[in-house]
Design an enzyme around this catalytic site. Sequence first.
Site, PDB file in Angstrom:
ATOM      1  N   HIS A 160       4.983   0.919 -10.918  1.00 22.08           N
ATOM      2  CA  HIS A 160       5.156  -0.535 -10.998  1.00 22.08           C
ATOM      3  C   HIS A 160       5.582  -0.958 -12.407  1.00 22.08           C
ATOM      4  O   HIS A 160       5.364  -0.223 -13.374  1.00 22.08           O
ATOM      5  CB  HIS A 160       3.816  -1.239 -10.697  1.00 22.08           C
ATOM      6  CG  HIS A 160       3.364  -1.176  -9.284  1.00 22.08           C
ATOM      7  ND1 HIS A 160       2.101  -0.752  -8.926  1.00 22.08           N
ATOM      8  CD2 HIS A 160       3.996  -1.506  -8.129  1.00 22.08           C
ATOM      9  CE1 HIS A 160       1.971  -0.823  -7.602  1.00 22.08           C
ATOM     10  NE2 HIS A 160       3.104  -1.266  -7.104  1.00 22.08           N
ATOM     11  N   CYS A 247      -4.726  -3.264 -11.652  1.00 25.54           N
ATOM     12  CA  CYS A 247      -4.616  -3.209 -10.175  1.00 25.54           C
ATOM     13  C   CYS A 247      -5.885  -3.572  -9.441  1.00 25.54           C
ATOM     14  O   CYS A 247      -5.835  -3.952  -8.276  1.00 25.54           O
ATOM     15  CB  CYS A 247      -4.275  -1.817  -9.688  1.00 25.54           C
ATOM     16  SG  CYS A 247      -3.589  -0.725 -10.834  1.00 25.54           S
TER      17      CYS A 247
HETATM   18  C1  CIR Z   1      -0.319   2.929  -4.382  1.00 23.11           C
HETATM   19  O1  CIR Z   1       0.465   3.869  -4.532  1.00 23.11           O
HETATM   20  O2  CIR Z   1       0.009   1.887  -3.828  1.00 23.11           O
HETATM   21  C2  CIR Z   1      -1.738   3.108  -4.885  1.00 23.11           C
HETATM   22  N1  CIR Z   1      -2.120   4.475  -4.745  1.00 23.11           N
HETATM   23  C3  CIR Z   1      -1.866   2.681  -6.322  1.00 23.11           C
HETATM   24  C4  CIR Z   1      -1.591   1.237  -6.539  1.00 23.11           C
HETATM   25  C5  CIR Z   1      -1.788   0.820  -7.937  1.00 23.11           C
HETATM   26  N2  CIR Z   1      -1.552  -0.561  -8.083  1.00 23.11           N
HETATM   27  C6  CIR Z   1      -1.093  -1.141  -9.178  1.00 23.11           C
HETATM   28  O3  CIR Z   1      -0.742  -0.479 -10.135  1.00 23.11           O
HETATM   29  N3  CIR Z   1      -0.947  -2.443  -9.167  1.00 23.11           N
END
Ligand code: CIR
Length: 262
Positions: A160, A247
């Site tokens: 991201h 997150c």
């Molecule tokens: C994903 O790949 O969607 C999750 N394993 C990790 C999401 C992390 N979210 C973020 O950085 N906002």
Amino acid sequence: MRFAIVREISPRLSECELTHMDREPIDVDRARAQHAEYVQTLRDLGCHVIELPASEEHPDCVFVEDTVVVLDDVAIMTRPGAESRRGEGEAIEAVLAPYRRIERIVAPGTLDGGDVIVSGKRILVGRSTRTNDAGIEQLAALAAPSGYEVTPVDVTGCLHLKTAGTLVAEDTLLINRGWADFASFNGFKTIDVDPGEPFAGCALLIDDQVLVPKAFTATQARLEEAGLSVRGVPNSELAKCEGGVTCCSVIFDADWKPRLVD
Ligand code: CIR
């Protein structure tokens, strides 16, 4: 009043989505203990925490940030880029509905909250494997009536935009230049992460306090040298899921306190 929505860790955390990392064994109990320390830090910083139970169908449900973009007067429910994550937003929407008008990103748009940095009325949005042009256009159209201006930023090599860089002060971004086109970030001061800590760009700013993973001591030193107040939080287990410190919460301000708040 400042609120933080957080969510318990799924028992299926080890089945999380992975894009840029190989799967490693995750100690779920340790992840829960680290998450509890993170949540306590949010409380210590004055947030009223709204803690949701885990969703068994959604291994990534702890990463609440990706489900919504909360602006001054509207909450824009995202359509996450990973199909396995599309149902996570329902519980978050139910919490936000008393506080904000709800709008949503719809197909073919995809958008993850982890790609969205809001600074005043300026929004930087990552064009990533999770967020597409249709999602960016919809975000811009939904945010424009409230006076927000959206700038797309190309993200390569990490999940991201917020993996590559985040705000550590109102006008300052902590950045890993290798992962996003930071030439677009005109008007912001920048601090580079320590080269040995490529994932350190994901920090969470609450008032004047910057939360960073405890492991990234060299980048913490850079932030302190710049006069910023830094707090380390443990994140080793969720880092194996490509998760950082932004997150795991949705932070928003509102005037009143609903029944759900602890
Ligand atoms: C994903 O790949 O969607 C999750 N394993 C990790 C999401 C992390 N979210 C973020 O950085 N906002």
